[in-house]
Design a protein around this motif. Structure first.
Motif, PDB file in Angstrom:
ATOM      1  N   ARG A   1      20.260 -11.610  -2.516  1.00  0.00           N
ATOM      2  CA  ARG A   1      19.547 -10.929  -3.597  1.00  0.00           C
ATOM      3  C   ARG A   1      19.982 -11.475  -4.962  1.00  0.00           C
ATOM      4  O   ARG A   1      19.152 -11.671  -5.857  1.00  0.00           O
TER       5      ARG A   1
ATOM      6  N   VAL B   1       8.928  -6.131   1.805  1.00  0.00           N
ATOM      7  CA  VAL B   1       8.213  -5.020   1.196  1.00  0.00           C
ATOM      8  C   VAL B   1       8.183  -3.836   2.140  1.00  0.00           C
ATOM      9  O   VAL B   1       8.042  -3.997   3.355  1.00  0.00           O
TER      10      VAL B   1
ATOM     11  N   HIS C   1      -0.739  -6.629  -6.186  1.00  0.00           N
ATOM     12  CA  HIS C   1       0.172  -7.763  -6.362  1.00  0.00           C
ATOM     13  C   HIS C   1      -0.157  -8.798  -5.292  1.00  0.00           C
ATOM     14  O   HIS C   1      -0.358  -8.450  -4.129  1.00  0.00           O
TER      15      HIS C   1
ATOM     16  N   HIS D   1      10.561 -12.496   0.838  1.00  0.00           N
ATOM     17  CA  HIS D   1      10.052 -11.316   0.148  1.00  0.00           C
ATOM     18  C   HIS D   1       9.962 -10.204   1.185  1.00  0.00           C
ATOM     19  O   HIS D   1       9.343 -10.374   2.241  1.00  0.00           O
TER      20      HIS D   1
ATOM     21  N   VAL E   1       2.584 -17.166   0.538  1.00  0.00           N
ATOM     22  CA  VAL E   1       3.761 -17.450   1.360  1.00  0.00           C
ATOM     23  C   VAL E   1       3.375 -18.373   2.503  1.00  0.00           C
ATOM     24  O   VAL E   1       2.191 -18.597   2.773  1.00  0.00           O
TER      25      VAL E   1
ATOM     26  N   ARG F   1      14.008 -10.917  -2.068  1.00  0.00           N
ATOM     27  CA  ARG F   1      13.390 -10.110  -3.110  1.00  0.00           C
ATOM     28  C   ARG F   1      12.730  -8.905  -2.458  1.00  0.00           C
ATOM     29  O   ARG F   1      11.836  -9.064  -1.616  1.00  0.00           O
TER      30      ARG F   1
ATOM     31  N   LEU G   1       0.858 -12.436  -3.263  1.00  0.00           N
ATOM     32  CA  LEU G   1       1.926 -13.363  -2.899  1.00  0.00           C
ATOM     33  C   LEU G   1       1.339 -14.485  -2.053  1.00  0.00           C
ATOM     34  O   LEU G   1       0.562 -14.223  -1.126  1.00  0.00           O
TER      35      LEU G   1
ATOM     36  N   LEU H   1       7.050 -13.637   3.870  1.00  0.00           N
ATOM     37  CA  LEU H   1       6.895 -12.213   3.565  1.00  0.00           C
ATOM     38  C   LEU H   1       7.214 -11.417   4.822  1.00  0.00           C
ATOM     39  O   LEU H   1       6.608 -11.630   5.873  1.00  0.00           O
TER      40      LEU H   1
ATOM     41  N   LEU I   1      10.584  -5.414  -2.522  1.00  0.00           N
ATOM     42  CA  LEU I   1       9.504  -4.785  -3.260  1.00  0.00           C
ATOM     43  C   LEU I   1       9.166  -3.431  -2.654  1.00  0.00           C
ATOM     44  O   LEU I   1       9.277  -3.236  -1.442  1.00  0.00           O
TER      45      LEU I   1
ATOM     46  N   THR J   1      11.800  -3.114   5.616  1.00  0.00           N
ATOM     47  CA  THR J   1      13.076  -3.442   4.969  1.00  0.00           C
ATOM     48  C   THR J   1      14.266  -2.838   5.715  1.00  0.00           C
ATOM     49  O   THR J   1      15.303  -2.572   5.116  1.00  0.00           O
TER      50      THR J   1
ATOM     51  N   PRO K   1       8.200 -19.944   1.545  1.00  0.00           N
ATOM     52  CA  PRO K   1       8.530 -18.522   1.405  1.00  0.00           C
ATOM     53  C   PRO K   1       7.967 -17.706   2.557  1.00  0.00           C
ATOM     54  O   PRO K   1       6.942 -18.060   3.156  1.00  0.00           O
TER      55      PRO K   1
ATOM     56  N   THR L   1       1.320  -1.912  -4.839  1.00  0.00           N
ATOM     57  CA  THR L   1       2.638  -1.515  -5.324  1.00  0.00           C
ATOM     58  C   THR L   1       2.486  -0.400  -6.355  1.00  0.00           C
ATOM     59  O   THR L   1       1.388  -0.164  -6.876  1.00  0.00           O
TER      60      THR L   1
END
Length: 450
Positions: free
Chosen positions: A310, A210, A343, A208, A347, A316, A345, A183, A318, A187, A181, A338
């Motif tokens: 998606r 964010v 949170h 992911h 990765v 994903r 993650l 991050l 966030l 976006t 994965p 968040t």
């Protein structure tokens, strides 16, 4: 001789328009730190899924010839139409071709391409540029066509080689599509490109993404409606009055905003100039992200890929911000803040996709200009302060006669100045000024690094 610092679209189009003007053009030396002359950051991608964010009819490199790109494409047997969104790597080939065509009538080396990083500039009657390897270049005039800056450094990230500080640096994504994965912080348009590339490289990769607002770029309508010019109050303008005019126009059109945004785009520099300094800052802090989402749209094909990712859970999105990231085993442990609380993650890689840095003094060349008083930041600190013709202003506000800029460094003064339609107009005007300047100097000679 004119030295152009930067080999991307801004520098290339400046040289192209000067070479096409007729008469004896200036000689040019184009200096690019990565040797991507004619391509720059935007069009050096090798991923064919990275598409232009404007249709082909709007992307001619030549200001007074809107069909130039389409004729080039068709001359190479490409089945392209005005409404197609061409691959960016193909557009890079086009820019290289346009430059080669423009320099062809001048076989005695009218354009010299030099790979190196400019770290200093001493203005004067004959400006002198210093390169990181100790070489120098002397010129009659200098154009700072440096494009978008890399993202800001992240001191709170300690992830070793699992961290990608600049996704557009040569080789930055090598080995990242290993199925683990990823991050991506940010976006916007860059995230979209990265998600397409990374998920295409391995069927197990999950991205992911964010950002503070968690907003993705909107997509173009197909076919595109014609731009609509909306009424804007004359005289002094406030951000509140501008926003009211835009909202009224969108409401009057039943919520259809695409044509209104497209109609506003060419007017943005003049509207930006009319706003008070405080309103410009308020726009940047409160409204800029929403404008960018609607202004910088993605092609329908790319939008469909994003929706597919998606829907399958491979992209994903966030809302939040990155608090820290540290190496953890064979990956990275990222901690996010968040709206729902902290949170975590785990990765394999983390990528900085937050957009150009505004800390101008981290750039050795700009820092040297500011320190010496040869230049100053624009009032918003987004780029260089300059006169309307692109002449760079010194610390006292006086325009240089031999130092110019265009494109992204003018963002604080024009705001809309990063896309080809704006840059080619600036390049055409600057090319005329450079030709006059070098003709007056009578010293148009080929620069050789010393």
């Amino acid at each position: 001789m004119v030295a152009i610092v930067g080999g991307g679209a801004s520098g290339t189009l400046t040289a192209v328009h000067a070479l096409r003007r007729g008469g004896r053009p200036p000689r040019f030396v184009m200096i690019d730190k990565d040797g991507r002359h004619g391509l720059g950051q935007a069009y050096a991608t090798t991923d064919p899924r990275h598409l232009l964010n404007a249709c082909a009819s709007r992307m001619s490199a030549v200001a007074d010839d809107p069909d130039h790109l389409m004729r080039w494409a068709r001359s190479r047997g490409l089945d392209a139409t005005d409404t197609d969104y061409l691959p960016r790597r193909l557009y890079g080939e086009y820019l290289r071709s346009v430059l080669e065509e423009a320099r062809a009538p001048w076989p005695d080396g009218q354009v010299t391409e030099l790979t190196g990083t400019v770290v200093s500039l001493r203005p004067g009657e004959r400006p002198v540029l210093g390169l990181a390897d100790g070489r120098t270049v002397e010129a009659d005039a200098v154009v700072l066509a440096t494009g978008n800056r890399p993202p800001a450094a992240w001191p709170h990230v300690r992830a070793g080689d699992r961290y990608v500080p600049d996704p557009w640096a040569p080789g930055a994504l090598d080995g990242r599509g290993d199925g683990s994965p990823v991050l991506i912080v940010g976006t916007g348009l860059t995230m979209v490109d990265l998600a397409v590339t990374l998920t295409g490289a391995h069927p197990d990769t999950v991205v992911h993404a964010v950002s503070r607002h968690g907003l993705l770029p909107a997509h173009h309508r197909c076919p595109q409606p014609p731009p609509v010019r909306i009424p804007i109050p004359e005289g002094p303008l406030t951000l509140a009055a501008l926003m009211r005019a835009i909202r009224a126009a969108v409401n009057a059109s039943g919520g259809e905003w695409h044509a209104i945004v497209d109609g506003l785009r060419p007017r943005v520099p003049s509207l930006w100039d009319r706003l008070p300094a405080g309103d410009r800052r308020r726009f940047l802090s409160l409204a800029a992200r929403y404008w960018e989402v609607h202004r910088h749209r993605i092609p329908p094909e790319t939008a469909a890929r994003v929706e597919e990712l998606r829907a399958s859970g491979r992209l994903r999105v966030l809302r939040g911000s990155l608090a820290s990231a540290t190496a953890h085993g064979h990956g990275v442990l990222a901690r996010l803040d968040t709206p729902e609380g902290p949170h975590e993650l785990r990765v394999g890689h983390i990528v900085n996709s937050t957009g150009p840095s505004h800390d101008l003094r981290t750039d050795p060349l700009l820092n040297s200009l500011f320190t010496s008083g040869a230049a100053r930041p624009d009032p918003l600190g987004l780029g260089l302060d300059a006169a309307p013709d692109g002449a760079v202003l010194d610390a006292a506000g006086r325009p240089h006669e031999r130092l110019f800029t265009l494109g992204p460094p003018l963002r604080g003064l024009r705001y809309e100045t990063t896309a080809v339609p704006e840059i080619r107009e600036q390049a055409a005007a600057l090319a005329s000024r450079l030709s006059e300047l070098t003709a007056e100097s009578g010293r148009d000679r080929l620069a050789q690094p010393l």
